[in-house]
Motif scaffolding. Sequence first.
Motif, PDB file in Angstrom:
ATOM      1  N   GLU A  10       0.975  -1.069  -0.014  1.00 57.96           N
ATOM      2  CA  GLU A  10      -0.081  -0.017   0.232  1.00 57.96           C
ATOM      3  C   GLU A  10       0.973   1.251  -0.144  1.00 57.96           C
ATOM      4  OE1 GLU A  10      -2.384   2.217  -0.242  1.00 57.96           O
ATOM      5  OE2 GLU A  10      -3.788   1.099   0.901  1.00 57.96           O
ATOM      6  N   ASP A  11       0.749   1.958  -1.058  1.00 56.13           N
ATOM      7  CA  ASP A  11       1.453   3.285  -1.007  1.00 56.13           C
ATOM      8  C   ASP A  11       1.112   4.429  -0.100  1.00 56.13           C
ATOM      9  OD1 ASP A  11      -0.710   3.324  -2.999  1.00 56.13           O
ATOM     10  OD2 ASP A  11       0.263   5.111  -3.736  1.00 56.13           O
ATOM     11  N   GLU A  12      -0.232   4.572   0.089  1.00 57.75           N
ATOM     12  CA  GLU A  12      -0.384   5.590   0.973  1.00 57.75           C
ATOM     13  C   GLU A  12      -0.198   5.447   2.624  1.00 57.75           C
ATOM     14  OE1 GLU A  12      -4.885   7.050   0.003  1.00 57.75           O
ATOM     15  OE2 GLU A  12      -4.554   5.258  -1.320  1.00 57.75           O
ATOM     16  N   ASP A  54      -3.022  -3.147  -2.552  1.00 59.53           N
ATOM     17  CA  ASP A  54      -3.719  -2.158  -3.037  1.00 59.53           C
ATOM     18  C   ASP A  54      -3.733  -2.201  -4.350  1.00 59.53           C
ATOM     19  OD1 ASP A  54      -5.226   0.511  -3.062  1.00 59.53           O
ATOM     20  OD2 ASP A  54      -3.290   1.460  -3.099  1.00 59.53           O
ATOM     21  N   MET A  56      -4.317   0.632  -6.609  1.00 61.98           N
ATOM     22  CA  MET A  56      -3.675   1.841  -7.297  1.00 61.98           C
ATOM     23  C   MET A  56      -2.252   2.055  -6.495  1.00 61.98           C
ATOM     24  SD  MET A  56      -5.968   2.802  -9.450  1.00 61.98           S
ATOM     25  CE  MET A  56      -5.555   4.667  -9.881  1.00 61.98           C
ATOM     26  N   LYS A 103     -12.564   0.722  -0.954  1.00 60.76           N
ATOM     27  CA  LYS A 103     -12.242   2.015   0.052  1.00 60.76           C
ATOM     28  C   LYS A 103     -13.146   2.911  -0.070  1.00 60.76           C
ATOM     29  CE  LYS A 103      -7.208   1.803  -0.352  1.00 60.76           C
ATOM     30  NZ  LYS A 103      -5.952   2.543  -1.017  1.00 60.76           N
TER      31      LYS A 103
HETATM   32 CA    CA Z   1      -2.898   3.400  -3.597  1.00 56.67          CA
END
Ligand code: CA
Length: 227
Positions: A10-12, A54, A56, A103
């Motif tokens: 997950e990048d966030e 995730d 994105m 989400k």
């Molecule tokens: Ca993301």
Amino acid sequence: MAGERILLIEDEARIAQFVERALIYEGYRVSVARDGQSGLSIARDNPPDLVVLDWMLPGLDGLEVCKRLRAASEVPILMLTAKDDIKDRVLGLDAGADDYLVKPFEIDELMARVRALFRRSTPQSKPEILRFADLTLDTGTHRAYRGDRAIDLTAKEYELLELFMRNPRQVLTRDVIFDRVWGYDFGGESNIIEVYVRYLRQKTEQNNEARLVHTVRGVGYVLREEE
Ligand code: CA
């Protein structure tokens, strides 16, 4: 469940931290990757018991990561996505994801789905061979056959087919299917059953083989021979 290892891709940062803490609190060991490439290398070097992925992501997107993970292993994959569209969902399932969470989600729901995936992936103690018509299912190897033809099933497709084969000629309501296969109430996200039934039919009805999984309109599904 103590100590099972979960890879979170997950990048966030905010979401990653929140989910990581919650998973650790539940007793899981957690590795976090911030992009697909590093997620894949962690998975390769130290194979996880489950992946929360995730959709994105910068660089390689979640769909591509999912395909590559699936090509290498049967690890359960839970995808996180803002895309709540049937086409996207089918893409994810095609890529080998076992479940979906849209989400924004409640952390309790994520935990429930993680537990359900672990419960589903726990091997049966005593392998059995289930038979119905010309369908055969080996609960030890998770291999399915229609006659002599081997059928490749994803983890969820297997669970669904096993449920049907343990309850032949019985109408299974959507609630029962959700409860037994996903292990919790899916609420409004109900078209996932249709998606999986469609996959099962595609795989069990090649070469014009007779339909075995039938729709009972407004109720659910039944495994039976054509009347
Ligand atoms: Ca993301």
